[in-house]
Design a protein around this motif. Structure first.
Motif, PDB file in Angstrom:
ATOM      1  N   UNK A  74       0.823  -1.202   0.000  1.00 39.37           N
ATOM      2  CA  UNK A  74       0.000   0.000   0.000  1.00 39.37           C
ATOM      3  C   UNK A  74       0.866   1.265   0.000  1.00 39.37           C
ATOM      4  N   UNK A  75       1.918   1.241   0.794  1.00 43.22           N
ATOM      5  CA  UNK A  75       2.819   2.407   0.847  1.00 43.22           C
ATOM      6  C   UNK A  75       3.514   2.611  -0.497  1.00 43.22           C
ATOM      7  N   UNK A  76       4.010   1.540  -1.079  1.00 40.95           N
ATOM      8  CA  UNK A  76       4.716   1.644  -2.364  1.00 40.95           C
ATOM      9  C   UNK A  76       3.770   2.062  -3.491  1.00 40.95           C
ATOM     10  N   UNK A  77       2.553   1.539  -3.496  1.00 41.14           N
ATOM     11  CA  UNK A  77       1.589   1.921  -4.519  1.00 41.14           C
ATOM     12  C   UNK A  77       1.168   3.386  -4.370  1.00 41.14           C
ATOM     13  N   UNK A  78       1.048   3.860  -3.131  1.00 38.24           N
ATOM     14  CA  UNK A  78       0.743   5.274  -2.918  1.00 38.24           C
ATOM     15  C   UNK A  78       1.871   6.166  -3.431  1.00 38.24           C
ATOM     16  N   UNK A  79       3.115   5.769  -3.155  1.00 34.04           N
ATOM     17  CA  UNK A  79       4.255   6.529  -3.666  1.00 34.04           C
ATOM     18  C   UNK A  79       4.293   6.511  -5.197  1.00 34.04           C
ATOM     19  N   UNK A  80       3.974   5.373  -5.770  1.00 37.71           N
ATOM     20  CA  UNK A  80       3.933   5.277  -7.235  1.00 37.71           C
ATOM     21  C   UNK A  80       2.848   6.185  -7.805  1.00 37.71           C
ATOM     22  N   UNK A  94      -5.031   3.764 -10.937  1.00 33.74           N
ATOM     23  CA  UNK A  94      -5.046   2.318 -10.696  1.00 33.74           C
ATOM     24  C   UNK A  94      -4.210   1.958  -9.473  1.00 33.74           C
ATOM     25  N   UNK A  95      -3.024   2.545  -9.371  1.00 27.70           N
ATOM     26  CA  UNK A  95      -2.156   2.257  -8.233  1.00 27.70           C
ATOM     27  C   UNK A  95      -2.772   2.755  -6.933  1.00 27.70           C
ATOM     28  N   UNK A  96      -3.375   3.958  -6.964  1.00 22.13           N
ATOM     29  CA  UNK A  96      -3.954   4.519  -5.744  1.00 22.13           C
ATOM     30  C   UNK A  96      -5.153   3.708  -5.272  1.00 22.13           C
ATOM     31  N   UNK A  97      -5.997   3.267  -6.198  1.00 21.04           N
ATOM     32  CA  UNK A  97      -7.153   2.465  -5.810  1.00 21.04           C
ATOM     33  C   UNK A  97      -6.735   1.117  -5.232  1.00 21.04           C
ATOM     34  N   UNK A  98      -5.686   0.524  -5.798  1.00 20.59           N
ATOM     35  CA  UNK A  98      -5.192  -0.737  -5.237  1.00 20.59           C
ATOM     36  C   UNK A  98      -4.621  -0.521  -3.847  1.00 20.59           C
ATOM     37  N   UNK A  99      -3.900   0.585  -3.655  1.00 19.42           N
ATOM     38  CA  UNK A  99      -3.354   0.890  -2.327  1.00 19.42           C
ATOM     39  C   UNK A  99      -4.480   1.097  -1.318  1.00 19.42           C
ATOM     40  N   UNK A 100      -5.529   1.807  -1.718  1.00 19.87           N
ATOM     41  CA  UNK A 100      -6.655   2.030  -0.819  1.00 19.87           C
ATOM     42  C   UNK A 100      -7.382   0.732  -0.490  1.00 19.87           C
ATOM     43  N   UNK A 101      -7.433  -0.185  -1.443  1.00 19.93           N
ATOM     44  CA  UNK A 101      -8.068  -1.475  -1.188  1.00 19.93           C
ATOM     45  C   UNK A 101      -7.264  -2.308  -0.199  1.00 19.93           C
ATOM     46  N   UNK A 102      -5.916  -2.231  -0.290  1.00 17.07           N
ATOM     47  CA  UNK A 102      -5.065  -2.985   0.627  1.00 17.07           C
ATOM     48  C   UNK A 102      -5.096  -2.404   2.038  1.00 17.07           C
ATOM     49  N   UNK A 103      -5.188  -1.076   2.148  1.00 15.11           N
ATOM     50  CA  UNK A 103      -5.176  -0.410   3.462  1.00 15.11           C
ATOM     51  C   UNK A 103      -6.215   0.711   3.458  1.00 15.11           C
ATOM     52  N   UNK A 104      -7.488   0.410   3.704  1.00 14.88           N
ATOM     53  CA  UNK A 104      -8.530   1.446   3.658  1.00 14.88           C
ATOM     54  C   UNK A 104      -8.355   2.543   4.706  1.00 14.88           C
ATOM     55  N   UNK A 105      -7.655   2.246   5.808  1.00 13.57           N
ATOM     56  CA  UNK A 105      -7.467   3.237   6.863  1.00 13.57           C
ATOM     57  C   UNK A 105      -6.209   4.073   6.667  1.00 13.57           C
ATOM     58  N   UNK A 250       4.883  18.429   6.742  1.00  6.43           N
ATOM     59  CA  UNK A 250       3.463  18.680   6.551  1.00  6.43           C
ATOM     60  C   UNK A 250       2.851  17.682   5.576  1.00  6.43           C
ATOM     61  N   UNK A 251       3.684  17.073   4.726  1.00  4.48           N
ATOM     62  CA  UNK A 251       3.188  16.122   3.745  1.00  4.48           C
ATOM     63  C   UNK A 251       3.799  14.752   4.001  1.00  4.48           C
ATOM     64  N   UNK A 252       3.039  13.732   3.690  1.00  2.00           N
ATOM     65  CA  UNK A 252       3.518  12.362   3.871  1.00  2.00           C
ATOM     66  C   UNK A 252       4.557  12.019   2.816  1.00  2.00           C
ATOM     67  N   UNK A 253       5.531  11.204   3.200  1.00  2.00           N
ATOM     68  CA  UNK A 253       6.554  10.703   2.274  1.00  2.00           C
ATOM     69  C   UNK A 253       6.710   9.207   2.515  1.00  2.00           C
ATOM     70  N   UNK A 254       7.032   8.438   1.472  1.00  3.51           N
ATOM     71  CA  UNK A 254       7.102   6.977   1.650  1.00  3.51           C
ATOM     72  C   UNK A 254       8.293   6.497   2.464  1.00  3.51           C
ATOM     73  N   UNK A 255       9.409   7.245   2.424  1.00  3.55           N
ATOM     74  CA  UNK A 255      10.616   6.804   3.124  1.00  3.55           C
ATOM     75  C   UNK A 255      11.122   7.928   4.014  1.00  3.55           C
ATOM     76  N   UNK A 256      11.902   7.553   5.014  1.00  5.43           N
ATOM     77  CA  UNK A 256      12.498   8.530   5.916  1.00  5.43           C
ATOM     78  C   UNK A 256      13.663   9.231   5.228  1.00  5.43           C
ATOM     79  N   UNK A 257      13.753  10.559   5.318  1.00  3.84           N
ATOM     80  CA  UNK A 257      14.892  11.252   4.713  1.00  3.84           C
ATOM     81  C   UNK A 257      16.191  11.054   5.469  1.00  3.84           C
ATOM     82  N   UNK A 258      16.125  10.481   6.659  1.00  2.00           N
ATOM     83  CA  UNK A 258      17.330  10.280   7.479  1.00  2.00           C
ATOM     84  C   UNK A 258      17.903   8.886   7.274  1.00  2.00           C
ATOM     85  N   UNK A 259      17.076   7.875   7.472  1.00  2.00           N
ATOM     86  CA  UNK A 259      17.558   6.494   7.418  1.00  2.00           C
ATOM     87  C   UNK A 259      17.183   5.776   6.130  1.00  2.00           C
ATOM     88  N   UNK A 260      16.257   6.321   5.346  1.00  2.00           N
ATOM     89  CA  UNK A 260      15.808   5.633   4.144  1.00  2.00           C
ATOM     90  C   UNK A 260      14.850   4.490   4.415  1.00  2.00           C
TER      91      UNK A 260
END
Length: 367
Positions: A74-80, A94-105, A250-260
């Protein structure tokens, strides 16, 4: 390859370490250390398809549980989807809808999926996605997109949509904040003030006081009350934000900018301000504190006052004879040199000569 990977990590050569981990993952996908290091490399490069393939391999070899794998996907599909919003909206949807289906919350997936659906004039489907995510966990981005789903709506329509969100999640600070913002836009100041104060009672924080200040300025223009509310906002706990490894975004990011690390950002309140104050009259009851003597000031900031001026002494009861004697003593002390000690007053028992010699000249410190 494992030994070379560890040696590269010890030397701090991340590129070499990831190179060896990638070769090991290609030979033996079941190796957890190789897969994790390769996943960090792929996400840092923005190779979301490669990362998705690797996560699928981890799931098939049972390196990670099914729920953990779905969360990562879900995280990777949201980033995509975020990366493809402008270049390929259909693939992003398509990627966002699949991510939402995997993790609706998962709020970021719900927001981008609903946004892409609404852009294609399917407001009803987008609203359903946002309502399901709001029931799971209210988020201000969900409320913002939901209330402004139709650009041509009037301010009263947006207020009604905010009230609908409040019905889905009652007794929650985000619900009251959403209604208060919409009511302020509609200039329904009574509703805005009531909901903002309700949000403070449920979750006292900075944003609610700032919203109250905006309401006060728009309704009455009383700058005194506005400044009072702003001072309370400074003292209040901070609003929730995306936090990862000490970084506040203020915005979500898929990976940490410090540790990756993947999926490192969490929605929570940052660390409290140091020395945070509490308003005892309106916010919390503070027990009475016994007055204590003031703490000593730092030595470098202390001001020393030397008794180098003539000291006024009270007139004795017997006339001017003793006064003349005291004046004569003061004159002798002044001629002896500035900074020397004045003779003790009549009611001062004095000190022994040997103790007087050991002590330094008396100085008075002003705090």
């Amino acid at each position: 390859l494992r030994g070379l990977y560890l040696e590269a990590e010890r030397l701090g050569d991340r590129n070499a370490a990831r190179h060896y981990a990638g070769r090991a993952a290609a030979v033996a996908p079941q190796l957890a250390w190789a897969a994790e290091s390769t996943l960090e490399e792929l996400t840092e490069r923005g190779d979301w398809d490669g990362a998705l393939k690797l996560v699928e391999g981890q799931k098939s070899t049972r390196q990670i549980e099914r729920d953990a794998a779905n969360r990562r996907r879900a995280v990777l599909l949201t980033a995509k989807a975020q990366a493809l919003v402008d270049s390929d909206p259909n693939a992003a949807r398509t990627a966002a809808l699949e991510a939402n289906k995997l993790a609706p919350d998962f709020a970021p997936a719900a927001v981008i999926a609903a946004d892409l659906v609404i852009r294609q004039n399917d407001v009803r489907k987008g609203a359903k996605i946002l309502e399901a995510a709001w029931k799971a966990e209210p988020h201000p981005d969900i409320a913002e997109l939901y209330t402004h789903a139709r650009p041509g709506d009037a301010v009263l329509d947006r207020l009604n949509r905010a009230r609908k969100l409040q019905e889905l999640k009652r007794n929650h600070a985000e619900s009251s904040m959403a209604v208060a913002r919409a009511a302020l836009d509609a200039q329904d100041f009574a509703t805005a003030r009531r909901e903002a104060e309700a949000a403070i009672r449920m979750d006292r924080r900075e944003g609610a006081y700032l919203l109250l200040a905006d309401i006060e300025e728009a309704e009455t223009g009383d700058q005194g009350k506005v400044r009072q509310l702003l001072s309370k906002a400074v003292r209040a706990p901070r609003d929730p934000a995306w936090v990862a490894d000490g970084v506040i975004s203020e915005r979500w990011a898929p990976v940490s900018p410090v540790t990756g690390k993947l999926d490192a950002f969490t929605w929570r309140a940052p660390m409290e301000r140091l020395g945070q104050l509490i308003d005892s009259e309106t916010d919390a009851a503070v027990p009475a504190i016994t007055a204590a003597p003031p703490a000593a000031a730092p030595a470098e900031k202390a001001i020393d006052i030397v008794a180098d001026a003539p000291v006024e002494k009270p007139l004795p009861a017997n006339g001017g004879e003793k006064d003349a004697a005291v004046t004569e003593d003061v004159s002798e002390a002044e001629t002896a040199g500035r900074g020397s000690e004045l003779p003790p007053l009549p009611d001062d028992p004095g000190v022994a000569p040997e103790e007087e010699a050991e002590k330094s000249p008396r100085r008075f410190r002003l705090f």
